[in-house]
Scaffold this active site. Structure first.
Site, PDB file in Angstrom:
ATOM      1  N   SER A  15     -12.311  -9.967  42.138  1.00  0.00           N
ATOM      2  CA  SER A  15     -12.404 -10.372  43.543  1.00  0.00           C
ATOM      3  C   SER A  15     -11.021 -10.553  44.132  1.00  0.00           C
ATOM      4  O   SER A  15     -10.012 -10.512  43.416  1.00  0.00           O
ATOM      5  CB  SER A  15     -13.192 -11.689  43.672  1.00  0.00           C
ATOM      6  OG  SER A  15     -12.486 -12.754  43.071  1.00  0.00           O
ATOM      7  N   ASP A  36     -11.295 -10.818  34.068  1.00  0.00           N
ATOM      8  CA  ASP A  36     -11.654 -11.974  34.882  1.00  0.00           C
ATOM      9  C   ASP A  36     -12.625 -12.847  34.090  1.00  0.00           C
ATOM     10  O   ASP A  36     -13.063 -12.473  33.000  1.00  0.00           O
ATOM     11  CB  ASP A  36     -12.280 -11.534  36.212  1.00  0.00           C
ATOM     12  CG  ASP A  36     -11.888 -12.454  37.367  1.00  0.00           C
ATOM     13  OD1 ASP A  36     -11.851 -13.688  37.150  1.00  0.00           O
ATOM     14  OD2 ASP A  36     -11.634 -11.960  38.479  1.00  0.00           O
ATOM     15  N   ASP A  56     -10.059 -14.827  29.525  1.00  0.00           N
ATOM     16  CA  ASP A  56      -9.286 -15.977  29.975  1.00  0.00           C
ATOM     17  C   ASP A  56      -7.822 -15.639  29.728  1.00  0.00           C
ATOM     18  O   ASP A  56      -7.404 -15.474  28.581  1.00  0.00           O
ATOM     19  CB  ASP A  56      -9.701 -17.215  29.181  1.00  0.00           C
ATOM     20  CG  ASP A  56      -8.915 -18.470  29.558  1.00  0.00           C
ATOM     21  OD1 ASP A  56      -7.872 -18.345  30.240  1.00  0.00           O
ATOM     22  OD2 ASP A  56      -9.332 -19.566  29.157  1.00  0.00           O
ATOM     23  N   CYS A  83      -2.987 -10.782  38.856  1.00  0.00           N
ATOM     24  CA  CYS A  83      -3.446 -11.456  40.075  1.00  0.00           C
ATOM     25  C   CYS A  83      -4.188 -12.759  39.785  1.00  0.00           C
ATOM     26  O   CYS A  83      -4.473 -13.516  40.719  1.00  0.00           O
ATOM     27  CB  CYS A  83      -4.377 -10.541  40.875  1.00  0.00           C
ATOM     28  SG  CYS A  83      -3.606  -9.068  41.557  1.00  0.00           S
ATOM     29  N   TYR A 158       1.088 -25.873  42.376  1.00  0.00           N
ATOM     30  CA  TYR A 158       0.997 -24.453  42.733  1.00  0.00           C
ATOM     31  C   TYR A 158       2.383 -23.862  42.966  1.00  0.00           C
ATOM     32  O   TYR A 158       2.722 -22.795  42.442  1.00  0.00           O
ATOM     33  CB  TYR A 158       0.131 -24.299  43.979  1.00  0.00           C
ATOM     34  CG  TYR A 158      -0.137 -22.873  44.383  1.00  0.00           C
ATOM     35  CD1 TYR A 158      -0.967 -22.058  43.619  1.00  0.00           C
ATOM     36  CD2 TYR A 158       0.443 -22.337  45.531  1.00  0.00           C
ATOM     37  CE1 TYR A 158      -1.227 -20.745  43.992  1.00  0.00           C
ATOM     38  CE2 TYR A 158       0.193 -21.027  45.911  1.00  0.00           C
ATOM     39  CZ  TYR A 158      -0.642 -20.234  45.136  1.00  0.00           C
ATOM     40  OH  TYR A 158      -0.883 -18.936  45.500  1.00  0.00           O
ATOM     41  N   LYS A 162       4.210 -20.887  40.773  1.00  0.00           N
ATOM     42  CA  LYS A 162       4.607 -19.629  41.393  1.00  0.00           C
ATOM     43  C   LYS A 162       6.125 -19.461  41.418  1.00  0.00           C
ATOM     44  O   LYS A 162       6.641 -18.342  41.339  1.00  0.00           O
ATOM     45  CB  LYS A 162       4.028 -19.529  42.803  1.00  0.00           C
ATOM     46  CG  LYS A 162       2.502 -19.430  42.839  1.00  0.00           C
ATOM     47  CD  LYS A 162       1.989 -18.219  42.072  1.00  0.00           C
ATOM     48  CE  LYS A 162       0.495 -18.009  42.270  1.00  0.00           C
ATOM     49  NZ  LYS A 162      -0.008 -16.799  41.570  1.00  0.00           N
ATOM     50  N   THR A 193      -8.602 -14.105  51.395  1.00  0.00           N
ATOM     51  CA  THR A 193      -9.294 -13.925  50.117  1.00  0.00           C
ATOM     52  C   THR A 193     -10.419 -14.940  50.009  1.00  0.00           C
ATOM     53  O   THR A 193     -10.575 -15.819  50.872  1.00  0.00           O
ATOM     54  CB  THR A 193      -8.314 -14.133  48.947  1.00  0.00           C
ATOM     55  OG1 THR A 193      -7.898 -15.510  48.935  1.00  0.00           O
ATOM     56  CG2 THR A 193      -7.102 -13.222  49.084  1.00  0.00           C
TER      57      THR A 193
END
Length: 252
Positions: A15, A36, A56, A83, A158, A162, A193
């Site tokens: 997705s 995924d 995973d 991703c 987060y 990143k 998304t």
């Protein structure tokens, strides 16, 4: 580098950014292995050329099995796009207390360690393939975020994860140069998304209004198009590219 008659791995491939990327790569003739978790795989639309592999990304044994599957597809593994990621929000200090350490650890584990895990194990497989022109064997494209540079309130975990992906980019490119593997990173801005699916239209409109130009949310297919561009441009290496409409995030 041509994608036809090659294999590709896309994590988070059922997705969002990963789903759009898997579809784009398959459309160019690659045999795509979309890694995924079970729930998004169950909900994914079945597309020719894409094989879904429950994985995973933080589990080395599961990733190794998925890489072995892709590398054994009968065509050389050339492309990896990471991703997979999560983005829960929490302040370091709030009325609820301090930031949960396990939550911080989980975000870093998925977003940064998962990316490193897949990159490492897939690079080993790519490095065993026959070289192409200029001794090139393949490319790894990782996903950071503009939060790596402009982390907002509540994005400590987060942004740190990143930021780690951004920091990984250049040394990974240098490490893997001897194997003929390029490493690149895309830092998306606000992309439409499934992560934004629960946000109200007024909030979405506000987010879009903050983008200098084009004044809208980004689309997953635009991320996928950039992936195709990076795969095809053999001299691009060790670079982080922002995909954000010139957005610089405010504190909140």
């Amino acid at each position: 580098m041509e994608l036809s008659q090659t294999a590709a791995i896309v994590t988070g491939g059922a997705s969002g950014l990963g789903g759009a990327t898997a579809t784009a790569l398959a459309g160019k003739g690659a045999r795509v292995f979309a890694l995924d978790l079970a729930e998004p795989i169950a909900a994914a639309e079945r597309i020719d050329g894409i094989t879904y592999v429950e994985t995973d990304v933080t589990d080395p044994e599961q990733v190794q099995a998925a890489v072995d599957t892709a590398a054994g597809a009968g065509v050389p593994l050339r492309t990896v796009v990471n991703c997979a990621g999560i983005g829960p929000s929490a302040r370091i200090l709030s009325k609820k207390g301090t930031h949960d350490l396990d939550l911080f650890r989980k975000v870093v584990e998925v977003n940064l360690i998962g990316t490193f895990n897949v990159t490492t194990l897939a690079a080993e497989a790519i490095g065993k393939t026959e070289p192409l022109t200029d001794e090139q064997r393949g490319v790894v494209i990782n996903t950071a975020s503009i939060a790596a540079y402009d982390g907002q309130i509540g994005q400590a975990a987060y942004a740190a994860s990143k930021g780690g992906v951004v920091g990984l980019n250049l040394p990974a490119a240098r490490d893997l140069a001897s194997a003929g593997i390029r490493v690149l990173t895309i830092a998306p801005g606000i992309i439409d998304t499934p992560m934004l699916a629960t946000v109200g239209e007024d909030v979405r409109a506000g987010l879009a209004a903050g983008v200098p130009f084009p004044k809208r949310l980004g689309r997953p297919d635009e991320y996928a198009q950039l992936v195709l561009d990076l795969v095809g441009h053999d001299y691009l290496n060790g670079e982080v590219i922002r995909l954000d409409g010139s957005l610089r995030m405010a504190p909140r």
